[in-house]
Design an enzyme around this catalytic site. Structure first.
Site, PDB file in Angstrom:
ATOM      1  N   ASP A  27       0.840  -1.211   0.000  1.00  0.00           N
ATOM      2  CA  ASP A  27       0.000   0.000   0.000  1.00  0.00           C
ATOM      3  C   ASP A  27       0.870   1.254   0.000  1.00  0.00           C
ATOM      4  O   ASP A  27       1.988   1.242   0.517  1.00  0.00           O
ATOM      5  CB  ASP A  27      -0.912  -0.029   1.243  1.00  0.00           C
ATOM      6  N   ASN A  75     -11.099  -2.353  -5.105  1.00  0.00           N
ATOM      7  CA  ASN A  75     -10.325  -1.462  -5.986  1.00  0.00           C
ATOM      8  C   ASN A  75     -10.994  -1.268  -7.354  1.00  0.00           C
ATOM      9  O   ASN A  75     -10.649  -0.337  -8.088  1.00  0.00           O
ATOM     10  CB  ASN A  75      -8.886  -1.978  -6.178  1.00  0.00           C
TER      11      ASN A  75
HETATM   12  C1  IPE Z   1      -5.479  -2.683   0.007  1.00  0.00           C
HETATM   13  O1  IPE Z   1      -5.139  -1.363  -0.175  1.00  0.00           O
HETATM   14  C2  IPE Z   1      -5.520  -3.389  -1.319  1.00  0.00           C
HETATM   15  C3  IPE Z   1      -4.236  -3.568  -1.960  1.00  0.00           C
HETATM   16  C4  IPE Z   1      -3.078  -3.287  -1.463  1.00  0.00           C
HETATM   17  C5  IPE Z   1      -4.315  -4.149  -3.287  1.00  0.00           C
HETATM   18  P1  IPE Z   1      -6.245  -0.220  -0.311  1.00  0.00           P
HETATM   19  O2  IPE Z   1      -5.511   1.049  -0.478  1.00  0.00           O
HETATM   20  O3  IPE Z   1      -7.225  -0.574  -1.373  1.00  0.00           O
HETATM   21  O4  IPE Z   1      -6.976  -0.315   1.096  1.00  0.00           O
HETATM   22  P2  IPE Z   1      -7.717   0.794   1.958  1.00  0.00           P
HETATM   23  O5  IPE Z   1      -8.708   1.464   1.038  1.00  0.00           O
HETATM   24  O6  IPE Z   1      -6.670   1.754   2.429  1.00  0.00           O
HETATM   25  O7  IPE Z   1      -8.345   0.058   3.088  1.00  0.00           O
HETATM   26  C1  IPE Z   2      -1.600   0.266  -3.317  1.00  0.00           C
HETATM   27  O1  IPE Z   2      -1.399   1.634  -3.364  1.00  0.00           O
HETATM   28  C2  IPE Z   2      -1.858  -0.327  -4.662  1.00  0.00           C
HETATM   29  C3  IPE Z   2      -3.260  -0.712  -4.901  1.00  0.00           C
HETATM   30  C4  IPE Z   2      -4.213  -0.703  -4.013  1.00  0.00           C
HETATM   31  C5  IPE Z   2      -3.596  -1.162  -6.245  1.00  0.00           C
HETATM   32  P1  IPE Z   2      -2.606   2.651  -3.323  1.00  0.00           P
HETATM   33  O2  IPE Z   2      -3.008   2.957  -4.729  1.00  0.00           O
HETATM   34  O3  IPE Z   2      -3.701   2.177  -2.453  1.00  0.00           O
HETATM   35  O4  IPE Z   2      -1.887   3.908  -2.679  1.00  0.00           O
HETATM   36  P2  IPE Z   2      -2.464   4.909  -1.599  1.00  0.00           P
HETATM   37  O5  IPE Z   2      -2.992   4.104  -0.458  1.00  0.00           O
HETATM   38  O6  IPE Z   2      -3.548   5.685  -2.277  1.00  0.00           O
HETATM   39  O7  IPE Z   2      -1.307   5.759  -1.213  1.00  0.00           O
HETATM   40 MG    MG Z   3      -4.099   2.402  -0.486  1.00  0.00          MG
END
Ligand code: IPE
Ligand code: IPE
Ligand code: MG
Length: 254
Positions: A27, A75
């Site tokens: 993340d 997502n």
């Molecule tokens: C969790 O991250 C999913 C992945 C790393 C693929 P998110 O960014 O989607 O989760 P939340 O929204 O912070 O809970």
């Molecule tokens: C994790 O990074 C990757 C996916 C969930 C696909 P994020 O896209 O959630 O990055 P943040 O949490 O917005 O920084």
């Molecule tokens: Mg995220």
């Protein structure tokens, strides 16, 4: 001494106490990009480089299973352009990582509702999974269109169907039956779950399987996560005492 055991000595890791299965919630790509006034996709691109590093490191250390949360069922709600960008990066990753999977005997696996992925991505995934099926060095599982609640719903449906058809006695349902009907069938439960970016939540990842996993939350954003930090986390893991509900080993005795 082969190269993997010499790196273990250098890293002061006990080869006998490594986690067999490491799961990672990758993340922070978006925040990494925002800090640099870049597009979120640039963050995901940099994140793919980290994936390459961590896959290689896990293999070098002889970790048997690595599971990466790459795309959740939730997502899909992200802007269309971001979802399309992630799918493109996944396709490219499968192309560029192919030699690594072959050179290192890594078997590719997926968990999640991969039928929801675009056709091109799905076909590439399926062919890579088939071509690497005989590899025995490490299993790399990508969680794609994955959600633990959806996985549990699917599991209950499969078990209920078998019960209705009479091929399964409801009284005989055990924890093993449940594990055998999850997407992770055949994989050991994760010993260690790492989440980057400072968020301290599970976000619908492997709810059943992490019952006794050691949890590690790091503030590092995924694109900045490194081999060194991964090794430091493994060292921290090795200092922990896993008890599984038993009394601490030092307090047994008279
Ligand atoms: C969790 O991250 C999913 C992945 C790393 C693929 P998110 O960014 O989607 O989760 P939340 O929204 O912070 O809970
Ligand atoms: C994790 O990074 C990757 C996916 C969930 C696909 P994020 O896209 O959630 O990055 P943040 O949490 O917005 O920084
Ligand atoms: Mg995220």
């Amino acid at each position: 001494m082969n190269s993997s055991s010499s790196s273990l000595v250098r890293n002061e890791l006990d080869p006998d106490r490594l986690p067999k299965h490491v799961a990672i919630i990758m993340d922070g790509n978006g925040r990494w990009a925002r800090k640099r006034l870049m597009n979120r996709i640039n963050g995901h691109e940099k994140g793919v480089e980290t994936v390459r590093t961590i896959v290689r490191t896990a293999r070098q250390l002889n970790i048997a299973a690595l599971t990466l949360y790459a795309f959740s069922t939730e997502n899909w709600q992200r802007p269309k352009a971001e979802v399309a960008g992630l799918m493109l990066l996944l396709t490219r990753f499968l192309d560029t990582e192919r030699p690594t999977l072959f050179d290192n005997q890594i078997r590719l696996n997926t968990i999640g509702q991969t039928e929801r992925l675009p056709n091109g991505v799905r076909q590439k995934l399926e062919s890579t999974i088939a071509e690497t099926a005989g590899h025995t060095g490490m299993v790399l599982t990508l969680a794609l269109s994955y959600g633990a609640r959806a996985e549990i719903v699917d599991m209950v449906r499969k078990i209920a169907t078998s019960a209705r058809q009479g091929s399964l006695d409801p009284e005989a349902i055990s924890a093993e039956t449940i594990a055998d009907h999850l997407y992770t069938r055949g994989l050991p439960d994760p010993d260690l779950l790492i989440r980057t970016s400072g968020e301290q939540r599970i976000s619908n990842f492997l709810l059943w399987q992490i019952a006794y996993a050691e949890l590690y939350f790091t503030p590092t954003l995924w694109p900045d996560f490194s081999k060194d930090e991964f090794i430091r986390i493994l060292q921290d893991y090795q200092r922990r005492e896993r008890r599984f509900g038993a009394v601490p080993s030092a307090s047994t005795g008279p």
